[in-house]
Design a protein around this motif. Structure first.
Motif, PDB file in Angstrom:
ATOM      1  N   ASP A   1       0.847  -1.191   0.000  1.00 52.20           N
ATOM      2  CA  ASP A   1       0.000   0.000   0.000  1.00 52.20           C
ATOM      3  C   ASP A   1       0.886   1.245   0.000  1.00 52.20           C
ATOM      4  O   ASP A   1       1.976   1.252   0.595  1.00 52.20           O
ATOM      5  N   GLY A   2       0.435   2.289  -0.671  1.00 56.70           N
ATOM      6  CA  GLY A   2       1.228   3.514  -0.654  1.00 56.70           C
ATOM      7  C   GLY A   2       0.772   4.523  -1.689  1.00 56.70           C
ATOM      8  O   GLY A   2      -0.341   4.436  -2.223  1.00 56.70           O
ATOM      9  N   ILE A   3       1.662   5.460  -1.977  1.00 49.77           N
ATOM     10  CA  ILE A   3       1.403   6.538  -2.928  1.00 49.77           C
ATOM     11  C   ILE A   3       2.384   6.411  -4.091  1.00 49.77           C
ATOM     12  O   ILE A   3       3.578   6.170  -3.886  1.00 49.77           O
ATOM     13  N   VAL A   4       1.876   6.577  -5.318  1.00 47.36           N
ATOM     14  CA  VAL A   4       2.752   6.559  -6.489  1.00 47.36           C
ATOM     15  C   VAL A   4       3.542   7.869  -6.509  1.00 47.36           C
ATOM     16  O   VAL A   4       2.981   8.942  -6.734  1.00 47.36           O
ATOM     17  N   ALA A   5       4.847   7.769  -6.242  1.00 51.57           N
ATOM     18  CA  ALA A   5       5.690   8.963  -6.166  1.00 51.57           C
ATOM     19  C   ALA A   5       6.304   9.329  -7.511  1.00 51.57           C
ATOM     20  O   ALA A   5       6.483  10.509  -7.818  1.00 51.57           O
ATOM     21  N   GLU A   6       6.638   8.304  -8.320  1.00 46.70           N
ATOM     22  CA  GLU A   6       7.288   8.581  -9.609  1.00 46.70           C
ATOM     23  C   GLU A   6       6.812   7.569 -10.645  1.00 46.70           C
ATOM     24  O   GLU A   6       6.593   6.395 -10.341  1.00 46.70           O
TER      25      GLU A   6
ATOM     26  N   GLY B   1      16.576  -3.497 -15.091  1.00 47.95           N
ATOM     27  CA  GLY B   1      16.981  -2.705 -13.936  1.00 47.95           C
ATOM     28  C   GLY B   1      16.512  -1.267 -13.962  1.00 47.95           C
ATOM     29  O   GLY B   1      16.715  -0.538 -12.986  1.00 47.95           O
ATOM     30  N   ALA B   2      15.882  -0.834 -15.042  1.00 44.82           N
ATOM     31  CA  ALA B   2      15.387   0.545 -15.102  1.00 44.82           C
ATOM     32  C   ALA B   2      14.231   0.729 -14.119  1.00 44.82           C
ATOM     33  O   ALA B   2      13.436  -0.185 -13.888  1.00 44.82           O
ATOM     34  N   VAL B   3      14.133   1.916 -13.531  1.00 46.23           N
ATOM     35  CA  VAL B   3      13.056   2.212 -12.594  1.00 46.23           C
ATOM     36  C   VAL B   3      11.767   2.451 -13.375  1.00 46.23           C
ATOM     37  O   VAL B   3      11.691   3.338 -14.223  1.00 46.23           O
ATOM     38  N   LEU B   4      10.755   1.626 -13.095  1.00 49.20           N
ATOM     39  CA  LEU B   4       9.466   1.764 -13.766  1.00 49.20           C
ATOM     40  C   LEU B   4       8.503   2.636 -12.965  1.00 49.20           C
ATOM     41  O   LEU B   4       7.676   3.351 -13.536  1.00 49.20           O
ATOM     42  N   ALA B   5       8.578   2.524 -11.654  1.00 42.66           N
ATOM     43  CA  ALA B   5       7.694   3.294 -10.776  1.00 42.66           C
ATOM     44  C   ALA B   5       8.302   3.311  -9.381  1.00 42.66           C
ATOM     45  O   ALA B   5       9.118   2.455  -9.035  1.00 42.66           O
ATOM     46  N   VAL B   6       7.897   4.301  -8.598  1.00 40.00           N
ATOM     47  CA  VAL B   6       8.298   4.379  -7.192  1.00 40.00           C
ATOM     48  C   VAL B   6       7.029   4.520  -6.363  1.00 40.00           C
ATOM     49  O   VAL B   6       6.225   5.433  -6.588  1.00 40.00           O
ATOM     50  N   VAL B   7       6.834   3.583  -5.441  1.00 42.46           N
ATOM     51  CA  VAL B   7       5.671   3.606  -4.552  1.00 42.46           C
ATOM     52  C   VAL B   7       6.185   3.774  -3.119  1.00 42.46           C
ATOM     53  O   VAL B   7       6.948   2.942  -2.625  1.00 42.46           O
ATOM     54  N   THR B   8       5.791   4.862  -2.473  1.00 38.76           N
ATOM     55  CA  THR B   8       6.243   5.134  -1.107  1.00 38.76           C
ATOM     56  C   THR B   8       5.065   5.016  -0.147  1.00 38.76           C
ATOM     57  O   THR B   8       3.894   5.090  -0.541  1.00 38.76           O
ATOM     58  N   SER B   9       5.379   4.800   1.116  1.00 35.12           N
ATOM     59  CA  SER B   9       4.324   4.748   2.124  1.00 35.12           C
ATOM     60  C   SER B   9       3.713   6.129   2.282  1.00 35.12           C
ATOM     61  O   SER B   9       4.336   7.150   1.958  1.00 35.12           O
ATOM     62  N   GLU B  10       2.493   6.173   2.795  1.00 36.07           N
ATOM     63  CA  GLU B  10       1.813   7.454   2.954  1.00 36.07           C
ATOM     64  C   GLU B  10       2.557   8.350   3.927  1.00 36.07           C
ATOM     65  O   GLU B  10       2.590   9.568   3.769  1.00 36.07           O
ATOM     66  N   GLU B  11       3.205   7.770   4.931  1.00 32.60           N
ATOM     67  CA  GLU B  11       3.957   8.576   5.896  1.00 32.60           C
ATOM     68  C   GLU B  11       5.148   9.237   5.233  1.00 32.60           C
ATOM     69  O   GLU B  11       5.444  10.415   5.452  1.00 32.60           O
ATOM     70  N   ASP B  12       5.867   8.477   4.363  1.00 34.74           N
ATOM     71  CA  ASP B  12       7.047   9.029   3.700  1.00 34.74           C
ATOM     72  C   ASP B  12       6.691  10.113   2.700  1.00 34.74           C
ATOM     73  O   ASP B  12       7.509  10.982   2.383  1.00 34.74           O
ATOM     74  N   SER B  13       5.460  10.071   2.169  1.00 32.81           N
ATOM     75  CA  SER B  13       5.074  11.039   1.142  1.00 32.81           C
ATOM     76  C   SER B  13       4.581  12.355   1.726  1.00 32.81           C
ATOM     77  O   SER B  13       4.314  13.297   0.995  1.00 32.81           O
ATOM     78  N   ARG B  14       4.430  12.407   3.035  1.00 30.62           N
ATOM     79  CA  ARG B  14       3.925  13.643   3.641  1.00 30.62           C
ATOM     80  C   ARG B  14       5.040  14.657   3.818  1.00 30.62           C
ATOM     81  O   ARG B  14       6.191  14.329   3.964  1.00 30.62           O
TER      82      ARG B  14
END
Length: 679
Positions: free
Chosen positions: A649-654, A666-679
């Motif tokens: 669970d989290g927020i799509v950051a990138e 190995g390329a970054v396709l997406a970054v999903v962070t926790s809701e706490e980290d995105s605040r």
């Protein structure tokens, strides 16, 4: 008479056709993309013509380029192989219009059978039993159903849908995949039969009105609706076999079939059988039919003779059977990772005990039909099939045992394969008892476990470390005669660290001044714990390590006495990659250099591309909240779509790669962070 044949295909099937042509004295022409320029099938041909580009749409699916290649090379006939344009009626018609001999059924027959809905209606009139089917999703109320591509086979464009909520996305995804594989995104839906068996009949027709059935094949072991183990003759009651034969011949006669074809049926647990489709081409699994005919039928040879107008030979009209044959499709993929395709360089490709390549065997033995050799590069543009390995024996159990043994001993280095899964299926009690159906793999997660037991990995890593030490001594520029690991303080142990996809392992060992293994241990390479001479530190209750004595160590072979049992390990090193084949299974390791170069940090929550490919669709937006398992984007590689799901669970950051973007491993396709980290 055909004098020069162009094969409008690649890989294993091109090599298979070329092998028969050499025996008949027919000259051969290959066509190849840029990615295939150094492929074995190109080297096998007498002539080769380049198709500029890599993607199928710009190479093997270009009718104009293939016809131009035939003109430039002086070919007078075209064999389509399977896949690509093999069941494309327009291609067959264009070949005939160009004055060339088409090795296959007439374009009209291909068109009729290519429209699978029209084919079902036509064959139903001929008395062939059918499943209900739909083209409009609004009319579907009963589930499960199966979405199928109208223009092709091989499992592409096929989806099982068990509830209405997933129907629209399954249809859309199947259309995209079918369009990419066959150039036609038309799909339809059919009632899905739980625990059904996939059986099929090889038929052959000639221009003189003969349509013959050459036997039943069993093809129920499938992944992603694509066969991976096939066998002949199919283990079904004699009365049912006769009925299936009759239905297949009726289907062929209904369309005046000419050439090699396959009529596929679904066998329900009730004993009923239903028409699935007719493949108007040679099948991947044709070798099991060839190897179970005492007369040694060569189906490619029959294709060429029929294309020249000859009648089907008498011995091919009512062929007897002998023994049993089982074929596996050895593919570059990782079954335990959702069948993720694998890429890379095949550093070693060696299947022991092969008696024949691309041909009939006089008696029991092993046949190999391979599209690759050692040194072949497996890319992302085409199917993951590397080779077919086929065993023939007097009984089914003997064939399964011989095939499993050869696969288990094979050296397959550099590219992940489905070898371990194939061996486990062949050795499973359920397979031996013919308790199989198309859902076999879904019900048997145990076959996804690697052959090498987890508790054998430390000894395997020790063998790799000792082989590495032996190699360093053999190439030492000075004092090469000293035993490996010799030092002034003999109590100091040597340490070798390896990485694997599932983690790291660190091997500690000490040789005395006579070269004897004095002690050894292993730990997960976390840097926090160190092993001892008689314990393996595993982070939990550590079992007592086996007593190991070193018998022999060379750069490519290590023999260890493990608790009184002598074991030999074959070791192959390519740079820092180490491949170890032991009595219980194989392991791929990567030795960590003592002084590794710095690497760029990857942001926490990054999802990396598991292989090169193209992002076909992005389903979310930056800032969107997602739950674990949500679909983020779709990656296309090896002609298949691969979903990229949110790991938590989290927020799509990138979302650094837009739809249509190409990515490397190995390329970054997406970054999903926790809701706490995105605040």
């Amino acid at each position: 008479m055909i004098t020069r044949l162009l094969v409008a295909n690649r890989g294993e099937i091109a090599r298979r056709v070329f092998a028969t042509c050499r025996a008949l004295g027919v000259q051969t022409v290959a066509v190849h993309s840029d990615a295939d320029a150094d492929a074995p099938f190109v080297a096998d041909a007498d002539q080769a013509v380049r198709l500029p580009g890599d993607a199928p749409a710009e190479t093997y699916l270009r009718v104009d380029l293939i016809l131009d290649a035939a003109r430039r090379s002086g070919a007078d006939a075209v064999h389509p192989g399977y896949g690509f344009l093999a069941e494309n009626a327009e291609f067959a018609a264009a070949v005939a219009d160009a004055g060339l001999t088409w090795v296959g059924p007439p374009a009209k027959v291909i068109a009729t059978m290519g429209d699978k809905l029209a084919a079902k209606a036509l064959l139903a009139e001929a008395g062939v039993p059918m499943l209900p089917s739909w083209t409009d999703t609004d009319g579907i109320t009963d589930f499960p159903v199966l979405v199928k591509a109208s223009a092709g086979g091989g499992g592409r464009g096929m989806r099982i849908v068990r509830e209405a909520a997933g129907l629209a996305e399954a249809v859309a995804s199947a259309r995209r995949e079918a369009a990419a594989a066959f150039g036609d995104g038309t799909v339809f839906l059919e009632r899905y039969v739980e625990r059904g068996r996939h059986v099929e009949v090889q038929i052959f027709g000639d221009t003189h009105g003969t349509v013959a059935a050459l036997g039943v094949r069993e093809c129920s072991i499938q992944r992603r609706h694509q066969k991976i183990i096939e066998e002949a003759p199919g283990v079904i009651p004699a009365e049912l076999r006769d009925q299936v034969h009759e239905a297949a011949v009726a289907a062929g006669r209904a369309v005046d079939y000419v050439g090699a074809g396959t009529v596929e049926f679904l066998l329900a647990p009730t004993g009923e059988f239903f028409f699935l489709e007719m493949n108007t081409r040679l099948q991947v699994e044709h070798p099991v039919t060839e190897l179970t005919t005492p007369a040694g039928l060569d189906l490619v040879r029959l294709q060429l003779l029929v294309a020249e107008g000859a009648p089907l030979p008498e011995h091919a009209r009512y062929p007897a059977t002998r023994g049993y044959a089982i074929e596996v499709r050895l593919c570059a993929e990782e079954p335990a990772q959702g069948w993720r395709p694998a890429t890379g360089t095949l550093h070693r490709f060696d299947v022991p005990g092969v008696d024949r390549e691309f041909g009939w065997l006089q008696r029991s033995g092993l046949r190999l039909d391979s599209g690759v050799v050692a040194g072949s590069v497996v890319g992302v543009h085409y199917d993951s099939l590397l080779a077919k390995v086929i065993a023939v024996a007097p009984t089914r159990s003997e064939a399964a045992r011989a095939l499993a043994g050869a696969l288990a001993r094979a050296e397959l280095h550099g590219v992940a394969t489905n070898r371990d899964l194939l061996v486990r299926v062949l050795r499973s009690p359920e397979f031996g008892a013919v308790e199989i159906d198309t859902g076999f793999l879904d019900r048997h997660p145990e076959v996804f476990v690697p052959l090498l037991p987890a508790d054998e990995l430390p000894v395997t890593a020790l063998a790799a470390a000792l082989a590495g030490a032996a190699q360093r001594r053999s190439t030492a520029p000075v004092l090469g005669g000293l035993p490996s690991g010799w030092r002034n303080v003999p109590a100091v142990r040597q340490v070798t660290r390896f990485t694997r996809p599932d983690g790291e392992i660190e091997v500690h060992y000490r040789l005395d001044r006579t070269g004897r293994l004095a002690e050894w241990s292993s730990t997960p390479a976390t840097g926090a714990a160190e092993g001892s001479a008689d314990r393996r530190e595993t982070g939990s209750a550590a079992p007592v390590a086996p007593t190991v004595a070193l018998v022999e160590a060379t750069p490519d072979r290590v023999v260890l006495d493990v608790d009184g049992v002598r074991r030999a390990y074959r070791v192959h090193r390519v740079g820092l990659a180490v491949f170890v084949d032991g009595p219980d299974g194989a392991a791929s390791l990567a030795e960590v250099p003592r002084f590794p170069l710095p690497t760029a940090e990857v942001a926490a929550g990054s999802l990396l591309a598991p292989l090169p490919g193209a992002v076909t669709r992005v389903h979310v937006q930056v800032g969107q909240r997602v739950e674990a398992g949500d679909l983020l984007l779709t990656l296309e590689a090896m002609k298949l779509e691969h979903p990229v799901l949110a790991p938590t669970d989290g927020i799509v950051a990138e979302l650094p790669v837009p739809a249509g973007g190409q990515v490397r491993t190995g390329a970054v396709l997406a970054v999903v962070t926790s809701e706490e980290d995105s605040r």
